[in-house]
Each structure stands twice: as C-alpha cells, then as structure tokens.
Design a protein around this motif. Sequence first.
Motif, PDB file in Angstrom:
ATOM      1  N   GLU A  21       0.788  -1.285  -0.018  1.00  0.00           N
ATOM      2  CA  GLU A  21      -0.184   0.206  -0.076  1.00  0.00           C
ATOM      3  C   GLU A  21       0.796   1.171  -0.129  1.00  0.00           C
ATOM      4  OE1 GLU A  21      -3.332  -0.069  -0.317  1.00  0.00           O
ATOM      5  OE2 GLU A  21      -3.848  -2.141   0.145  1.00  0.00           O
ATOM      6  N   GLU A  22       2.119   1.101   0.064  1.00  0.00           N
ATOM      7  CA  GLU A  22       3.060   2.234   0.224  1.00  0.00           C
ATOM      8  C   GLU A  22       2.727   3.332   1.351  1.00  0.00           C
ATOM      9  OE1 GLU A  22       3.393   3.977  -3.810  1.00  0.00           O
ATOM     10  OE2 GLU A  22       5.430   2.557  -3.909  1.00  0.00           O
ATOM     11  N   VAL A  23       2.574   2.648   2.557  1.00  0.00           N
ATOM     12  CA  VAL A  23       2.286   3.306   3.915  1.00  0.00           C
ATOM     13  C   VAL A  23       3.231   2.784   4.991  1.00  0.00           C
ATOM     14  CG1 VAL A  23       0.576   3.135   5.474  1.00  0.00           C
ATOM     15  CG2 VAL A  23      -0.091   3.594   3.325  1.00  0.00           C
ATOM     16  N   LEU A  24       3.400   3.877   5.511  1.00  0.00           N
ATOM     17  CA  LEU A  24       4.442   4.063   6.766  1.00  0.00           C
ATOM     18  C   LEU A  24       3.782   4.601   8.074  1.00  0.00           C
ATOM     19  CD1 LEU A  24       7.377   3.201   7.539  1.00  0.00           C
ATOM     20  CD2 LEU A  24       7.954   5.593   7.419  1.00  0.00           C
ATOM     21  N   PHE A  25       3.831   3.910   9.053  1.00  0.00           N
ATOM     22  CA  PHE A  25       3.102   4.335  10.520  1.00  0.00           C
ATOM     23  C   PHE A  25       4.426   4.684  11.008  1.00  0.00           C
ATOM     24  CE2 PHE A  25      -0.311   2.049   8.806  1.00  0.00           C
ATOM     25  CZ  PHE A  25      -1.205   2.991   8.738  1.00  0.00           C
ATOM     26  N   SER A  26       4.891   5.976  11.322  1.00  0.00           N
ATOM     27  CA  SER A  26       6.196   6.346  11.550  1.00  0.00           C
ATOM     28  C   SER A  26       6.158   6.482  13.337  1.00  0.00           C
ATOM     29  CB  SER A  26       6.782   7.610  10.873  1.00  0.00           C
ATOM     30  OG  SER A  26       5.944   8.703  11.130  1.00  0.00           O
ATOM     31  N   GLY A  27       5.288   6.855  13.968  1.00  0.00           N
ATOM     32  CA  GLY A  27       5.110   7.094  15.366  1.00  0.00           C
ATOM     33  C   GLY A  27       5.792   8.340  15.461  1.00  0.00           C
ATOM     34  N   ASP A  28       6.610   8.516  16.589  1.00  0.00           N
ATOM     35  CA  ASP A  28       7.496   9.701  16.735  1.00  0.00           C
ATOM     36  C   ASP A  28       8.791   9.751  16.160  1.00  0.00           C
ATOM     37  OD1 ASP A  28       5.006  10.274  18.067  1.00  0.00           O
ATOM     38  OD2 ASP A  28       5.817  10.669  19.985  1.00  0.00           O
ATOM     39  N   SER A  29       9.224   8.936  15.345  1.00  0.00           N
ATOM     40  CA  SER A  29      10.343   8.889  14.614  1.00  0.00           C
ATOM     41  C   SER A  29      10.516  10.072  13.563  1.00  0.00           C
ATOM     42  CB  SER A  29      10.725   7.390  14.293  1.00  0.00           C
ATOM     43  OG  SER A  29      10.785   6.665  15.359  1.00  0.00           O
ATOM     44  N   LEU A  30       9.727   9.929  12.740  1.00  0.00           N
ATOM     45  CA  LEU A  30       9.533  10.918  11.652  1.00  0.00           C
ATOM     46  C   LEU A  30       8.284  11.675  11.419  1.00  0.00           C
ATOM     47  CD1 LEU A  30      10.863  11.805   8.997  1.00  0.00           C
ATOM     48  CD2 LEU A  30       9.778   9.868   7.939  1.00  0.00           C
ATOM     49  N   PHE A  31       8.652  13.167  11.265  1.00  0.00           N
ATOM     50  CA  PHE A  31       7.227  14.041  11.222  1.00  0.00           C
ATOM     51  C   PHE A  31       7.502  14.863  10.007  1.00  0.00           C
ATOM     52  CE2 PHE A  31       7.693  13.971  15.855  1.00  0.00           C
ATOM     53  CZ  PHE A  31       6.544  13.207  16.191  1.00  0.00           C
ATOM     54  N   CYS A  32       6.502  15.357   9.637  1.00  0.00           N
ATOM     55  CA  CYS A  32       6.751  16.231   8.457  1.00  0.00           C
ATOM     56  C   CYS A  32       7.963  17.339   8.611  1.00  0.00           C
ATOM     57  CB  CYS A  32       5.193  17.022   7.891  1.00  0.00           C
ATOM     58  SG  CYS A  32       5.435  18.248   6.587  1.00  0.00           S
ATOM     59  N   ALA A  33       8.920  17.209   7.808  1.00  0.00           N
ATOM     60  CA  ALA A  33      10.118  18.071   7.972  1.00  0.00           C
ATOM     61  C   ALA A  33      10.843  18.202   9.496  1.00  0.00           C
ATOM     62  CB  ALA A  33       9.564  19.538   7.528  1.00  0.00           C
TER      63      ALA A  33
ATOM     64  N   GLU B 206       0.268  14.333   7.812  1.00  0.00           N
ATOM     65  CA  GLU B 206       0.759  13.283   7.087  1.00  0.00           C
ATOM     66  C   GLU B 206       1.636  13.929   6.092  1.00  0.00           C
ATOM     67  OE1 GLU B 206      -2.619  13.613   6.891  1.00  0.00           O
ATOM     68  OE2 GLU B 206      -2.719  12.084   8.778  1.00  0.00           O
ATOM     69  N   THR B 207       2.868  13.036   5.569  1.00  0.00           N
ATOM     70  CA  THR B 207       3.818  13.492   4.718  1.00  0.00           C
ATOM     71  C   THR B 207       4.072  12.504   3.746  1.00  0.00           C
ATOM     72  OG1 THR B 207       5.935  14.595   4.334  1.00  0.00           O
ATOM     73  CG2 THR B 207       5.752  12.956   6.292  1.00  0.00           C
ATOM     74  N   THR B 208       5.041  12.706   2.860  1.00  0.00           N
ATOM     75  CA  THR B 208       5.475  11.491   1.995  1.00  0.00           C
ATOM     76  C   THR B 208       7.041  11.442   2.213  1.00  0.00           C
ATOM     77  OG1 THR B 208       6.022  12.900  -0.028  1.00  0.00           O
ATOM     78  CG2 THR B 208       3.774  12.066   0.384  1.00  0.00           C
ATOM     79  N   ILE B 209       7.694  10.284   1.685  1.00  0.00           N
ATOM     80  CA  ILE B 209       8.950  10.135   1.931  1.00  0.00           C
ATOM     81  C   ILE B 209       9.798  10.902   0.884  1.00  0.00           C
ATOM     82  CG2 ILE B 209      10.913   8.417   1.159  1.00  0.00           C
ATOM     83  CD1 ILE B 209       9.608   8.103   3.946  1.00  0.00           C
ATOM     84  N   GLY B 210       9.204  11.354  -0.301  1.00  0.00           N
ATOM     85  CA  GLY B 210       9.660  11.990  -1.257  1.00  0.00           C
ATOM     86  C   GLY B 210       9.624  13.463  -0.950  1.00  0.00           C
ATOM     87  N   TYR B 211       8.828  14.227  -0.053  1.00  0.00           N
ATOM     88  CA  TYR B 211       8.701  15.408   0.556  1.00  0.00           C
ATOM     89  C   TYR B 211       9.708  15.465   1.491  1.00  0.00           C
ATOM     90  CZ  TYR B 211       7.222  19.705   2.562  1.00  0.00           C
ATOM     91  OH  TYR B 211       7.265  21.028   3.236  1.00  0.00           O
ATOM     92  N   GLU B 212       9.988  14.334   2.455  1.00  0.00           N
ATOM     93  CA  GLU B 212      10.916  14.610   3.399  1.00  0.00           C
ATOM     94  C   GLU B 212      12.415  14.418   2.805  1.00  0.00           C
ATOM     95  OE1 GLU B 212      10.099  15.257   6.524  1.00  0.00           O
ATOM     96  OE2 GLU B 212       8.305  15.406   5.457  1.00  0.00           O
ATOM     97  N   ARG B 213      12.487  13.691   1.837  1.00  0.00           N
ATOM     98  CA  ARG B 213      14.055  13.819   1.163  1.00  0.00           C
ATOM     99  C   ARG B 213      14.461  15.158   0.760  1.00  0.00           C
ATOM    100  NH1 ARG B 213      13.371   8.628  -3.161  1.00  0.00           N
ATOM    101  NH2 ARG B 213      13.222   7.121  -1.699  1.00  0.00           N
ATOM    102  N   LYS B 214      13.393  16.104   0.134  1.00  0.00           N
ATOM    103  CA  LYS B 214      13.784  17.337   0.028  1.00  0.00           C
ATOM    104  C   LYS B 214      13.905  18.263   1.020  1.00  0.00           C
ATOM    105  CE  LYS B 214      11.677  16.426  -4.784  1.00  0.00           C
ATOM    106  NZ  LYS B 214      10.741  16.686  -5.673  1.00  0.00           N
ATOM    107  N   HIS B 215      12.984  18.251   2.124  1.00  0.00           N
ATOM    108  CA  HIS B 215      12.605  19.292   2.971  1.00  0.00           C
ATOM    109  C   HIS B 215      13.067  19.039   4.309  1.00  0.00           C
ATOM    110  CE1 HIS B 215      10.615  21.366  -0.296  1.00  0.00           C
ATOM    111  NE2 HIS B 215       9.721  20.198  -0.374  1.00  0.00           N
ATOM    112  N   ASN B 216      13.375  17.798   4.823  1.00  0.00           N
ATOM    113  CA  ASN B 216      13.696  17.446   5.911  1.00  0.00           C
ATOM    114  C   ASN B 216      15.286  17.918   6.422  1.00  0.00           C
ATOM    115  OD1 ASN B 216      14.309  16.056   8.585  1.00  0.00           O
ATOM    116  ND2 ASN B 216      12.331  15.100   8.415  1.00  0.00           N
ATOM    117  N   PRO B 217      15.437  18.812   7.220  1.00  0.00           N
ATOM    118  CA  PRO B 217      16.507  19.330   7.787  1.00  0.00           C
ATOM    119  C   PRO B 217      17.641  18.531   8.288  1.00  0.00           C
ATOM    120  CG  PRO B 217      15.079  20.367   9.124  1.00  0.00           C
ATOM    121  CD  PRO B 217      14.254  19.694   8.143  1.00  0.00           C
ATOM    122  N   PHE B 218      16.905  17.344   8.820  1.00  0.00           N
ATOM    123  CA  PHE B 218      17.593  16.707   9.736  1.00  0.00           C
ATOM    124  C   PHE B 218      18.302  15.440   9.085  1.00  0.00           C
ATOM    125  CE2 PHE B 218      14.615  18.638  12.597  1.00  0.00           C
ATOM    126  CZ  PHE B 218      15.466  18.987  13.802  1.00  0.00           C
ATOM    127  N   ILE B 219      17.983  15.423   7.833  1.00  0.00           N
ATOM    128  CA  ILE B 219      18.751  14.224   6.915  1.00  0.00           C
ATOM    129  C   ILE B 219      19.272  14.758   6.021  1.00  0.00           C
ATOM    130  CG2 ILE B 219      16.998  12.298   7.846  1.00  0.00           C
ATOM    131  CD1 ILE B 219      15.602  13.131   4.834  1.00  0.00           C
TER     132      ILE B 219
END
Length: 206
Positions: A142-154, A193-206
Amino acid sequence: MRIKKFVIGMIGTNCYVVSNENTKECFIVDPAVCDKNVISYIETEGLSLKAILLTHGHFDHIMGIDGVREKFQVPVYASEKEQEILQDARLNLSAAYGGGYTFSDATYVRDGEELEIAGMKIKVIETPGHTAGGCCYYIAEEEVLFSGDSLFCASIGRTDFPTGSSSQLVRAVRDKLIVLPEDTMVYPGHMEETTIGYERKHNPFI
C-alpha cells in the motif's frame, strides 16, 4: 485499505484504525486513550479488530490499551527493545501525569519481522532514538508507513527523553526510512501526514 485517523489524548496523539475493506478486519496503531469515537467507529463500520500496534512506549501512545482490550481481546505488538519502557512508569513518562501506567502483556517483535494482520503484510522497522525501542510499521503493498514519533513532516522526534539518542534517530531515519519509495505516505504520531519524497527534499535533519 482504509486509514481513519483520530487525534486523541492530552497531547493530541494520532491514533489510526487501519482496515481491510475486503475482509472488514482492522488493527489500531497507538491508542493514546480508549476513545469512545474510536470504539464507535469500529463497531458502526462492522469491523473486526485483530491487533494493537505500538510504535513506542510513551504514555501518550499506550494508555488506551486496557480500555480497548476490555472491549476486544486482541494481542498488542511492540519492539522487543521497548519492554523496559512499557513496564516502567518513569521511563514511559506516565508517572508525571498521575499514578503512572505500565503494560506487560505485549508480544515483542524484531527489526525486519513481518506480521500478517487483517490480511496485510506489515514490516517492522526499528528506528531507535526517540526511545530505545521505537519502531515503524511499513505496508509495502500500500506504500504506507506508520512512523510514530520517529519521523514527522520536515522534522524528527524529540531525543531528550529517557533512552533517547539524536545520533541514533537521525541514522535510523536516514538509513531505514528515507530509502523507502518516494510515494510512500507517512502517518506520524503527531501532526499531519507527509511523504518520503517530501522528506528527502525538505527534512533538515537528514
């Protein structure tokens, strides 16, 4: 698959009811409290609850377990490395909010283990750092990830709580989550919610 989000508890935790529309079976992710709207949704939709999945053991993700299990006798899954936190009211932070809460009847799972629940294959991905045994649940089909408090939007989770580690969390997110397909929808423990693609571009922690 259908995902219904409920924002519940004193800190506004995202609790998810994830259902198989063909079989009408479902599971719950992170019951912060035993919310009447969650129970009503399961019952009115004619769903059969099969399990509770915990992304980690902090009080704002677990304190609804007992109430839910009074209504539905289902197993509770958590990372094996989270056992100490679940069973210690100081470590899971519940001691600061009253009498404290602990839970000792979980079925413990390991990194890479695949669960079959409600007709879905759910992969356990350990992401330590917010807590020692934090984990995410990935449904590849389903291309779905439940990330808990590990990954948030940006953003990523806090690491200043007991057993937390900023270096571990950044490494886990970078090495295990950001490598998932970019269209993967991310359903976090708080906020939107967010997407992995968005996080690759906008997450400052990675």
